[in-house]
Design a protein around this motif. Structure first.
Motif: not given
Length: 562
Positions: A404-407, A415-418, A421-431
């Motif tokens: 939000q701050e970067l937007a 919404t457009l920034l998200e 950025l394609k900031t889906a949860i990284p693979p390391s955060n699967t757990r």
């Protein structure tokens, strides 16, 4: 790797009350024990220990766990070290420790004995050295503080330790890093004309030294070399003295050098540790985040200090949690924590400490460096950097705030920034994602809590049902089978689920078990358990037919396209 079967055997032998009481005075209350929480400052006891369930829980700060997790949280031990500590207490041998490793442990104790003898020599030399005492006085260090940190002095000369050790050619002197063996096997002391700072591990064992030269010689600071006992990138100087203050303050202050720790202590600033003059490592961060929920890094104001801060920030990105508070404190160029507190005093130092820059702000500052936000090119550069950085950030709520701050800075909608950025949860955060999804499964949580609260009821009835074995249902099935043979202890199963998909579920069960007292094992409880299992089976059947229908639809569409 330590076998899970051994962990269960260990927890069956260990009594969590005895483990906690080693460090915290407990008072009997009902069927359990209470105390003031050792993990946060409080006046009224909110920390409870259950001997029946073999778990602890604090109603104030929410921490809970088994005997193993208590040692990890309280002493900053790693999981293997905590297991070994408990195993030694109850007379068990950890299977992972083979004969060679046992030999290594004996050798380590032998090296510690050599270091302890050298330490005694250095401390005696300090008492009898006017030059060393005068140096400490000029640095503002009193005898009380020198004693608190067990400082010593290595006098000038090449073979002074020969006066302490009858066998100066003992190979252990070289292995412990006290003596250097040069050409033609000639030996001489590593530390000469230096104030000696003993380095202790998290159990309080002496593992090495740091030496500060008295004059203008180089290197200014000299550490013990890497030895079987000492690995610089894993240790924190001053932790033994700082641990109590860290708990009371709920904060740990991280500085770069030995004199920073000692100098701040002289002025009453406690809870301070140092990274032995080296850059922050992942091992340091792991240990620091276990010690406290708030970590403040204090760096020199020069370019090297800022580079060290950036490195710490980068290493924190994939391991940071939303409940942790990280900040960075920078001193004016040419100043360090020790010189600042000596010239300005404790009050101004504390005031400066309160102005430490939050992790999020420092991260934004780093991302904005060299970006002209008045131009589209500058904002594009900011977005490009942000995409790579935010993809690493594991703290999901903080990542959302930063987006939000970067937007706003990039003059885009959130919404457009998200999307950009394609900031889906990284693979390391699967757990972590799995744990969040499972946190809403209230039916399963209720069932698991009932199973732990009413083990004898389960053992006397045939509540065994075969269900579709997804992670939660299979776990409940495992609990039912285990409950038929012996009582279930929550502490045992907390450890069994450590690091897996069900860790989050078990943490919720542990908290609910303290918040919701167990009721008597009557007909109502039996009916609640039976109905829960029926609902679970119905839920499983519904999911099976839903998947069957979806597969049928997919196959039909494929057939029509063909």
């Amino acid at each position: 790797m330590i076998p899970s079967e051994f962990i269960q055997q260990l927890l069956q032998r260990v009594d969590i009350v005895n483990v906690v009481e080693r460090y915290v005075p407990l008072k009997k209350s009902g069927s359990g024990y209470v105390a003031r929480c050792p993990f946060h400052s409080e006046k009224t006891p909110s920390f409870s220990v259950s001997p029946e369930r073999q778990i602890y829980h604090c109603f104030g700060c929410g921490v809970s766990g088994s005997a193993i997790s208590f040692l990890m949280e309280y002493s900053g031990m790693s999981f293997p070290d905590a297991v070994r500590d408990l195993a030694q207490e109850v007379g068990l041998s950890v299977p992972a420790i083979q004969s060679q490793q046992r030999t290594d442990q004996t050798h380590d104790k032998s090296l510690m004995a050599v270091l302890a003898e050298a330490h005694e020599y250095y401390r005696n030399q300090l008492k009898n050295s006017p030059i060393a005492i005068d140096y400490l006085k000029k640095r503002g260090i009193s005898g009380v503080t020198a004693a608190r940190y067990q400082l010593g002095y290595a006098p000038g000369g090449w073979r002074n330790l020969a006066h302490q050790f009858a066998q100066y050619d003992d190979v252990r002197l070289v292995q412990a890093g006290l003596v250097i063996e040069g050409e033609e096997n000639k030996r001489y002391d590593r530390f000469r004309e230096r104030i000696m700072f003993p380095i202790f591990n998290q159990k309080g064992g002496l593992i090495g030294f740091g030496g500060r030269v008295l004059g203008a010689g180089e290197p200014k600071y000299l550490n013990s070399p890497e030895t079987p006992l000492f690995e610089k990138g894993r240790e924190l100087y001053g932790l033994t003295q700082a641990r109590q203050a860290i708990r009371e303050q709920g904060r740990v202050l991280v500085v770069e050098g030995y004199m920073d720790v000692v100098g701040l202590s002289e002025h009453g600033v406690m809870g301070v540790v140092a990274t032995l003059g080296t850059a922050v490592t992942p091992f340091h961060l792991e240990k620091l985040l276990r010690l406290s929920d708030e970590v403040v890094f204090a760096f020199d104001g020069d370019s090297a200090g800022r580079q060290a801060a950036k490195r710490a920030m980068d290493l924190l990105l994939p391991i940071l949690k939303d409940e942790k508070k990280i900040s960075f404190l920078f001193f004016p160029d040419g100043e360090d924590p020790d010189s600042f507190v000596r010239s300005q005093g404790r009050e101004l130092f504390e005031a400066k400490l309160s102005q430490a820059k939050p992790f999020s702000q420092f991260l934004l500052d780093v991302l904005e460096e060299g970006c002209d936000l008045q131009t589209m090119e500058g904002r594009a550069k900011l977005l490009s950097r942000s995409e790579k950085t935010l993809a690493k950030l594991s703290a999901s709520n903080l990542r959302l705030q930063l987006q939000q701050e970067l937007a706003q800075k990039a003059k885009l909608s959130s919404t457009l920034l998200e999307k950009n950025l394609k900031t889906a949860i990284p693979p390391s955060n699967t757990r972590s994602a799995n744990r969040r999804r499972m946190s809403i499964a209230s039916l399963e949580i209720n069932l698991i809590q009932l199973l732990f609260d009413h083990t004898t009821l389960v053992r006397s009835h045939m509540f065994l049902r075969m269900v579709d074995p997804n992670a939660l249902e299979q776990f409940i099935d495992d609990l039912l089978r285990a409950a038929k043979n012996h009582p279930l202890r929550l502490g045992d199963w907390l450890e069994r689920c450590r690091g897996g998909e069900l860790e989050g579920i078990m943490e919720q069960v542990s908290q609910r078990t303290h918040l919701i007292p167990s009721t008597s094992e009557d007909a109502h409880t039996e009916m609640e358990l039976e109905q829960g299992l029926i609902r679970l089976e119905q839920q499983s059947n519904k999911r099976y037919f839903q998947e069957l229908f979806e597969n049928f639809g997919t196959n039909l569409r494929t057939h029509r396209q063909a």
